[in-house]
Design an enzyme around this catalytic site. Structure first.
Site, PDB file in Angstrom:
ATOM      1  N   LYS A   1       0.847  -1.194   0.000  1.00  0.00           N
ATOM      2  CA  LYS A   1       0.000   0.000   0.000  1.00  0.00           C
ATOM      3  C   LYS A   1       0.884   1.247   0.000  1.00  0.00           C
ATOM      4  CE  LYS A   1      -3.909   2.011   2.628  1.00  0.00           C
ATOM      5  NZ  LYS A   1      -4.704   1.914   3.867  1.00  0.00           N
TER       6      LYS A   1
ATOM      7  N   SER B   1      -9.644   2.339   3.117  1.00  0.00           N
ATOM      8  CA  SER B   1      -8.827   3.052   2.163  1.00  0.00           C
ATOM      9  C   SER B   1      -7.923   2.155   1.335  1.00  0.00           C
ATOM     10  CB  SER B   1      -7.950   4.063   2.908  1.00  0.00           C
ATOM     11  OG  SER B   1      -7.036   3.396   3.776  1.00  0.00           O
TER      12      SER B   1
ATOM     13  N   SER C   1      -9.544  -0.111   7.230  1.00  0.00           N
ATOM     14  CA  SER C   1      -9.024  -0.037   5.854  1.00  0.00           C
ATOM     15  C   SER C   1      -8.357  -1.296   5.335  1.00  0.00           C
ATOM     16  CB  SER C   1      -8.039   1.120   5.727  1.00  0.00           C
ATOM     17  OG  SER C   1      -8.757   2.311   5.661  1.00  0.00           O
TER      18      SER C   1
HETATM   19  N1  GLN Z   1     -13.006   4.259   6.522  1.00  0.00           N
HETATM   20  C1  GLN Z   1     -12.351   4.764   7.682  1.00  0.00           C
HETATM   21  C2  GLN Z   1     -12.065   6.228   7.506  1.00  0.00           C
HETATM   22  O1  GLN Z   1     -12.437   6.768   6.531  1.00  0.00           O
HETATM   23  C3  GLN Z   1     -11.115   3.971   7.970  1.00  0.00           C
HETATM   24  C4  GLN Z   1      -9.900   4.406   7.252  1.00  0.00           C
HETATM   25  C5  GLN Z   1      -8.685   3.614   7.588  1.00  0.00           C
HETATM   26  O2  GLN Z   1      -8.762   2.594   8.267  1.00  0.00           O
HETATM   27  N2  GLN Z   1      -7.544   4.123   7.176  1.00  0.00           N
HETATM   28  O3  GLN Z   1     -11.500   6.857   8.328  1.00  0.00           O
END
Ligand code: GLN
Length: 513
Positions: A82, A157, A181
């Site tokens: 990532k 994400s 994410s």
């Molecule tokens: N969807 C969550 C957010 O928007 C989690 C994001 C993540 O785990 N980086 O914050």
């Protein structure tokens, strides 16, 4: 073995063939690079690939094996990273324009470990800008598409890492999980993703979003593969002050135990608050089936209540932006990446900073910086940030009480299957609501896994999430492995075999095409 067959292998299977000298890492890596070239124009899981470098690394892995070196179990198996993890000498964008040309001078600890173990790095995967989002649509470089339906989101994400694995572009990937994410993208793409216990995997070189919630973890197509990768990246790191000093939990042994159908006397708790209203019927149907299977394997299942979880979204969306607003202050046009002069007026520190941040950050990042700055401001700190921290304690206590009664908790990983690209882009709150199932684990620092639970009424993958007490990551793999084995037997093969063929990818993808 044909190149296509090579990309369908799990990491564990590929590792065995490598060990037996039946395939080379160069062949295996080339097969994945070819697959990326064929299908990634449609999927867009990768922001950047490094074919030459990956093949060099593969060659070195083969040479080390030929020389009889003592190799890691995954040596020679390629991996995707990532783009939130620093890679020395390779652009690391975090999905943001502000880091478009940033070349880190060092590797994140997990990347260093991956390299030392001789896993060729295929490329850097797409993500929501600074890991803020649940759909990968907030990437400054365009969205990733869900391999099951290219008009749908791959989760976020870390949609890039999950889609790369689900599209057979990589057998393994690394992700980061601040509020889901890793797990939610795994759920909506039919892959497996793990958020380890906070502190169990080093965060050194992970671009910080919300430091008290962020955790690096593995993404793969099987529970065993995530365990193998977890074991490789886990463990104490003196470069990370929140790193646990414990040894890595016995996750591989636990996965194998689970896969053999041995879940011992596992006590499973259904979290009352993580189901029911707002959950898609097809998701709940697969969830109930998973519970039946666990019971058939000998687990006891009971309902537990964690009442404070109803405040977790509110607490998360104060704590996360607060920490992010502080972490992202370092992108000041002086130290990293982009630097722009204001369109008019004099170029001072403030105006350059303003112009750079205005142009370099996307809407979602700006929204969260504003929210976080507000929550931390003098007059509001106690009312917002302080209250959210108190709620966090209540959530931790709820989990502690639950884990006095059961070994693992179970819920759907996400309330719905993958939604359409664009469907929630203009409605940030609707997007945030989908995180209800994943964020409690981050607030409490406990580990979680998402394993494929089958397809919902819309033909799209559903994830089943297990949560375990801090440091008891092994339970996740045992429970997850047992469920995976039972479901794969029921389906007559892995769920991803049912995914439609991708444009450019040949016909090997299965019936649904
Ligand atoms: N969807 C969550 C957010 O928007 C989690 C994001 C993540 O785990 N980086 O914050």
């Amino acid at each position: 073995m044909s190149p296509t067959d090579l990309t369908r292998l799990s990491a564990a299977e590929a590792a065995t063939l490598l060990q037996d000298g039946q395939i080379s890492s160069v062949e295996l890596t080339q097969a994945h690079l070819d697959r990326i070239e064929a299908v990634d124009p449609a999927v867009h899981a990768f922001l950047k690939t490094m074919p030459d470098r990956a093949l060099e690394e593969a060659k070195a892995a083969d040479a080390a094996r030929a020389a009889g070196d003592d190799l890691s179990p995954l040596a020679g198996v390629p991996i995707a990273i990532k783009d939130v993890l620093a890679t020395e000498g390779l652009v690391t964008t975090c999905g943001s324009k502000i880091l478009e040309n940033w070349v880190p001078a060092y590797d994140a600890t997990v990347v260093r470990k991956v390299r030392a173990a001789r896993l060729p790095i295929l490329g850097k995967t797409n993500m929501d800008e600074f890991a803020m989002g649940s759909s990968t649509e907030h990437s400054a470089y365009g969205p990733t598409h869900n391999p099951w339906d290219l008009d749908r989101i791959p989760g976020g994400s870390g949609g890039g890492s999950a889609a790369a694995v689900a599209a057979f572009e990589a057998p393994l990937a690394l992700g980061s999980d601040t509020g889901g994410s890793i797990r939610q993208p795994a759920a909506v793409t039919g892959s497996v993703g793990v958020k380890p216990t906070y502190g169990g995997v080093s965060r050194f070189g992970l671009v910080a979003m919300a430091s008290s919630l962020d955790q690096v973890g593995p993404v793969a197509r099987t529970v065993l593969d995530t365990a193998l990768l977890h074991e490789l990246i886990g463990g104490h790191d003196p470069m990370d002050q929140t790193s646990l000093t414990d040894p890595v939990p016995p996750v591989v042994a636990a996965a194998r135990q689970g896969l053999a159908g041995d879940i011992g006397h596992l006590r499973v708790g259904i979290v009352k608050e993580l189901g029911g209203k707002g959950f898609q019927p097809g998701v709940l149907a697969r969830f109930r089936e998973a519970l039946d299977l666990l019971q058939q394997l000998g687990a006891t299942v009971e309902e537990v209540s964690c009442p404070a979880l109803k405040y977790s979204l509110g607490a998360y969306y104060l704590i996360m932006p607060s920490e992010a607003s502080s972490n992202l202050a370092r992108f000041d046009a002086m130290r990293y990446g982009l630097r722009l002069a204001p369109e008019d007026g004099p170029a001072t520190v403030e105006t350059v900073m303003g112009a750079t941040r205005w142009a370099g950050f996307g809407d979602e990042v700006k929204r969260r910086i504003i929210l976080g700055t507000y929550a931390l401001s003098a007059g509001y700190y106690d009312a917002y940030y302080g209250s959210a921290q108190k709620v966090r304690t209540l959530i931790q206590r709820d989990f502690e009480a639950a884990f006095n009664r059961v070994d693992v908790l179970v819920s759907p990983t996400a309330p719905t299957t993958a939604f359409k690209l664009g469907e929630k882009l203009d409605d940030p709150l609707a997007m945030y609501l989908g995180d209800i199932t994943t964020i409690p684990a981050n607030l409490a620092g406990i580990p979680g896994i998402s394993v494929p639970g089958g397809l919902a009424e819309d033909g799209l993958p559903v994830g089943i999430q297990f949560l375990a007490p801090a440091r008891a990551d092994a339970f996740l793999y045992q429970a997850g492995g047992a469920l995976e084995a039972a479901l794969v037997e029921r389906w007559g093969g892995p769920l991803l075999d049912q995914a439609p063929a991708l444009p450019g990818g040949g016909q090997e993808g299965g019936e649904a095409a």
